[in-house]
Design an enzyme around this catalytic site. Structure first.
Site, PDB file in Angstrom:
ATOM      1  N   CYS A  10      46.300  24.145  42.461  1.00  0.00           N
ATOM      2  CA  CYS A  10      45.401  24.206  43.615  1.00  0.00           C
ATOM      3  C   CYS A  10      46.026  23.573  44.849  1.00  0.00           C
ATOM      4  O   CYS A  10      45.759  23.992  45.978  1.00  0.00           O
ATOM      5  CB  CYS A  10      44.071  23.543  43.284  1.00  0.00           C
ATOM      6  SG  CYS A  10      44.206  21.821  42.752  1.00  0.00           S
TER       7      CYS A  10
ATOM      8  N   HIS B 151      40.703  17.988  42.628  1.00  0.00           N
ATOM      9  CA  HIS B 151      40.886  19.392  42.994  1.00  0.00           C
ATOM     10  C   HIS B 151      41.021  19.519  44.505  1.00  0.00           C
ATOM     11  O   HIS B 151      40.353  18.818  45.267  1.00  0.00           O
ATOM     12  CB  HIS B 151      39.683  20.209  42.503  1.00  0.00           C
ATOM     13  CG  HIS B 151      39.790  21.669  42.779  1.00  0.00           C
ATOM     14  ND1 HIS B 151      40.786  22.460  42.243  1.00  0.00           N
ATOM     15  CD2 HIS B 151      39.028  22.494  43.540  1.00  0.00           C
ATOM     16  CE1 HIS B 151      40.628  23.711  42.662  1.00  0.00           C
ATOM     17  NE2 HIS B 151      39.570  23.750  43.458  1.00  0.00           N
TER      18      HIS B 151
END
Length: 398
Positions: A120, A357
């Protein structure tokens, strides 16, 4: 004594009233004639059609040619293999459904990037670079010979081409990750990855990185006695991102003031002045010499804790303006405008340093709309995604 259940579930033998095959064949031989009844008994087609809802057959019944339980499952059942296996398993074996992974219009809706495990951080940086039109156009204008000589540039150009023209809602980034030899199971810091990527691009000999992201600073030390600057103060260093403190600071303006503030060197930390030939009090500061067309601010939310030798994330809120005037921040007066408009915010979700994230909120330069890039998922945020309302004087927070 225990009851005998040995033959309880054993399949029953065919009825003894039906002639056996040898007897029927002997009868046909002696009569020299084959009747319909003989065929019915030989082929056992007189048996009734097996009704699946009324039977528990798991395989075809050997003495009943009208039993198809092994071929076709009951209406509410499936088979592990063959034509009557679960529909979802058949579709899955054919690969992804391309019709469900399409975007309405490549020109109006951005595409996402697949997360290969823990990529990510790379996806967020790549989307920020792609949505920057000067960088994207510079990549698209590169000659084929240059791309063939530099694999990283070539992969970026291919990835950008798919993000631009593909009808799919997300693009696979596996080739790019393999070219950079990234471990897709280990999450990295976005700033470290951006530094690595820009350095690789800079080594390729193209001027994309220098033209868009490179600025210059000087670290100036001034003697408080004679007022002279150190020899090292004249040295100009390049930068590609401005790293700002956020601990105890609430806004970008305060962080910039802290970044450019004077540091007093006194006591045990005195400076040795060559002109005075002695250790004296002095001041030290950073001076911005030139600014690039695109400024990247790296907020230092991760701090080192000496007592525990661990890193901690600062999670306090931080505000930043939509429009930033940098003329007063330069060391030398600048007559031309140095106004920057907020174009992207990269966000780390989670309280831990080594996990969490990354997502990116990026503004489309053509439409003025903001989009949230969360790996494969891309969603529209609108014109004012940071709860700043419609006033130009309001300040977004992150």
């Amino acid at each position: 004594m225990r009851p005998n259940t040995r033959n309880k579930n054993k399949r029953q033998r065919p009825s003894q009233t039906v002639d056996s095959s040898p007897q029927i064949l002997r009868k046909i031989y002696e009569a020299n004639e084959v009747t319909d009844e003989d065929l019915n008994q030989l082929l056992m087609i007189h048996k009734p059609l097996c009704q699946q809802q009324e039977t528990t057959c798991r395989v075809n019944t050997r003495d009943n040619p009208n039993c198809f339980c092994s071929l076709a499952p009951p209406p509410n059942g499936t088979r592990k293999s063959g034509l009557w296996q679960k529909t979802s398993e058949i579709i899955q074996s054919l690969g992804p459904d391309l019709s469900s992974n399409r975007r309405h219009s490549p020109q109006s809706t951005p595409a996402g990037l697949t997360n290969l495990g823990a990529t990510c951080y790379a996806n967020s940086i790549l989307q920020c670079l792609y949505m920057n039109s000067p960088f994207r156009n510079a990549v698209f204008s590169l000659e084929l010979d240059i791309l063939n000589q530099h694999p990283v540039l070539d992969q970026i150009a291919r990835l950008f081409a798919q993000l631009s023209a593909s009808e799919r809602s997300s693009v696979d980034s596996e080739s790019f990750v393999k070219t950079l030899e990234l471990d897709n199971e280990v999450q990295q810091d976005t700033h470290e990855f951006l530094t690595l990527l820009l350095s690789l691009l800079e080594r390729s000999g193209v001027s994309i990185v220098q033209d868009l992201f490179r600025g210059s600073v000087s670290h100036v030390t001034t003697c408080s006695e004679c007022g002279r600057d150190s020899e090292a103060s004249s040295k100009v260093e390049d930068f590609y991102a401005v790293e700002l403190n956020v601990k105890g600071i609430k806004s970008l303006d305060e962080s910039l003031s802290d970044y450019l503030s004077l540091e007093h060197l006194d006591g045990d930390n005195q400076y040795f002045c060559g002109s005075c030939d002695a250790r004296v009090d002095a001041t030290r500061c950073i001076k911005l010499r030139t600014l690039p067309p695109v400024i990247t601010f790296q907020l230092k939310r991760c701090v080192f804790l000496p007592k525990t030798t661990a890193k901690k994330k600062i999670t306090s809120s931080f505000s930043f303006p939509r429009v930033l005037d940098m003329r007063s921040r330069l060391a030398e007066c600048c007559e031309s405008e140095l106004t920057y408009e907020l174009s992207a915010v990269l966000i780390h979700k989670g309280s831990a340093v080594n996990s969490g994230h990354y997502v990116a909120h990026i503004k489309d330069e053509k439409t003025g709309l903001w989009w949230k890039f969360d790996d494969e998922e891309v969603s529209k945020l609108g014109a004012h995604p940071f709860n700043e309302g419609s006033s130009s004087s309001s300040t977004p927070k992150c």
